[in-house]
Motif scaffolding. Sequence first.
Motif, short mmCIF file in Angstrom:
data_model
loop_
_atom_site.label_atom_id
_atom_site.label_comp_id
_atom_site.label_asym_id
_atom_site.label_seq_id
_atom_site.Cartn_x
_atom_site.Cartn_y
_atom_site.Cartn_z
N LEU A 154 43.72 28.07 39.45
CA LEU A 154 43.03 28.50 40.67
C LEU A 154 42.09 29.66 40.37
O LEU A 154 40.99 29.74 40.92
CB LEU A 154 44.05 28.90 41.74
CG LEU A 154 43.48 29.33 43.09
CD1 LEU A 154 42.72 28.19 43.73
CD2 LEU A 154 44.59 29.82 44.01
N GLY A 155 42.50 30.57 39.48
CA GLY A 155 41.64 31.69 39.12
C GLY A 155 40.34 31.24 38.48
O GLY A 155 39.27 31.82 38.74
N CYS A 156 40.41 30.20 37.65
CA CYS A 156 39.18 29.67 37.03
C CYS A 156 38.25 29.06 38.07
O CYS A 156 37.03 28.98 37.85
CB CYS A 156 39.54 28.62 35.98
SG CYS A 156 40.34 29.30 34.51
N ALA A 157 38.81 28.61 39.20
CA ALA A 157 37.98 28.04 40.25
C ALA A 157 37.33 29.12 41.11
O ALA A 157 36.27 28.88 41.71
CB ALA A 157 38.82 27.11 41.13
N LEU A 158 37.95 30.30 41.18
CA LEU A 158 37.47 31.33 42.09
C LEU A 158 36.55 32.34 41.44
O LEU A 158 35.81 33.05 42.14
CB LEU A 158 38.67 32.06 42.71
CG LEU A 158 39.62 31.19 43.54
CD1 LEU A 158 40.76 32.02 44.10
CD2 LEU A 158 38.88 30.47 44.66
N VAL A 159 36.59 32.47 40.11
CA VAL A 159 35.72 33.43 39.41
C VAL A 159 34.89 32.69 38.37
O VAL A 159 35.30 31.65 37.85
CB VAL A 159 36.54 34.54 38.73
CG1 VAL A 159 37.37 35.29 39.76
CG2 VAL A 159 37.45 33.97 37.66
#
Length: 272
Positions: A154-159
């Motif tokens: 999810l972090g790779c999708a948000l930043v």
Amino acid sequence: MALAAGFLFTINPALNFWSGSVLGLIHLLLLVFSRTAEPPVIRKSPVEGILSPASTPTFREVLRLFRLPSLWLIMLFVMLSWTFYTVFDQQMFPDYYAGLFPTPEMGQQVYGVLNSVQVFLEAAMLGIVPIIMRRVGVRTSLLLGVSIMFIRILGCALVDDPIWVSAIKMLPTVETPLFILPVFRYFKLHFNPALSATLYMVGFQISAQIGSVILSTPLGALHDHTGYQQTFITISIVVLLAGICGFFALKKDEQQVDGDPFLRHSKAAVNA
């Protein structure tokens, strides 16, 4: 090798294939010409004092395993969680990461260096995770691994900042050992220990590969239509659902102990 591959790829991708082939040939020659003169060790039964027969499971015993609902539950858990280590980390993330830099060549070089550091730290964490398992238990360790995977994807999708994504890339140094070691201990804890290696191959390795075969095509099509961000969000949701299902489906360490018991470092364990 991950470090070398990252630099060789920017020079000529074919160099990685040639290097892998040469190293594979050397490995084959070492196996062919390596011999040992030591006879196999035959252990005696500690109880009966007689030679114990081989504990290799028969094909019928392996087939009986598929009658166990608990095996299918752990296989489904693996297919919806650990599968994405292959689909996300090996199929999607490298190209996504390289696209965050001014040139793909720079991104590939940085990825090679970062991946080599990650692999080194993963090896170090393999010695620390058993301590974590002793403290929190096998089931909790597995759920921690799923939680870290959810946060990472999810972090790779948000930043989209290379520095932040690089920091997120380091999370598998904890996540990978939290999958590999606890899942093997889970099989040894809740199933027949004589079949633990077979269960590990079927319930973890093979099920993860089957999951990759099933999920790679639809996720690839989703990426073609929506891009990386929506695909990563979708994967993270699937991993979250797998974690929620695992919370209710995975047995606690003290439930149905059909294998080797697992004692934590606690007062109860010491008293036991």
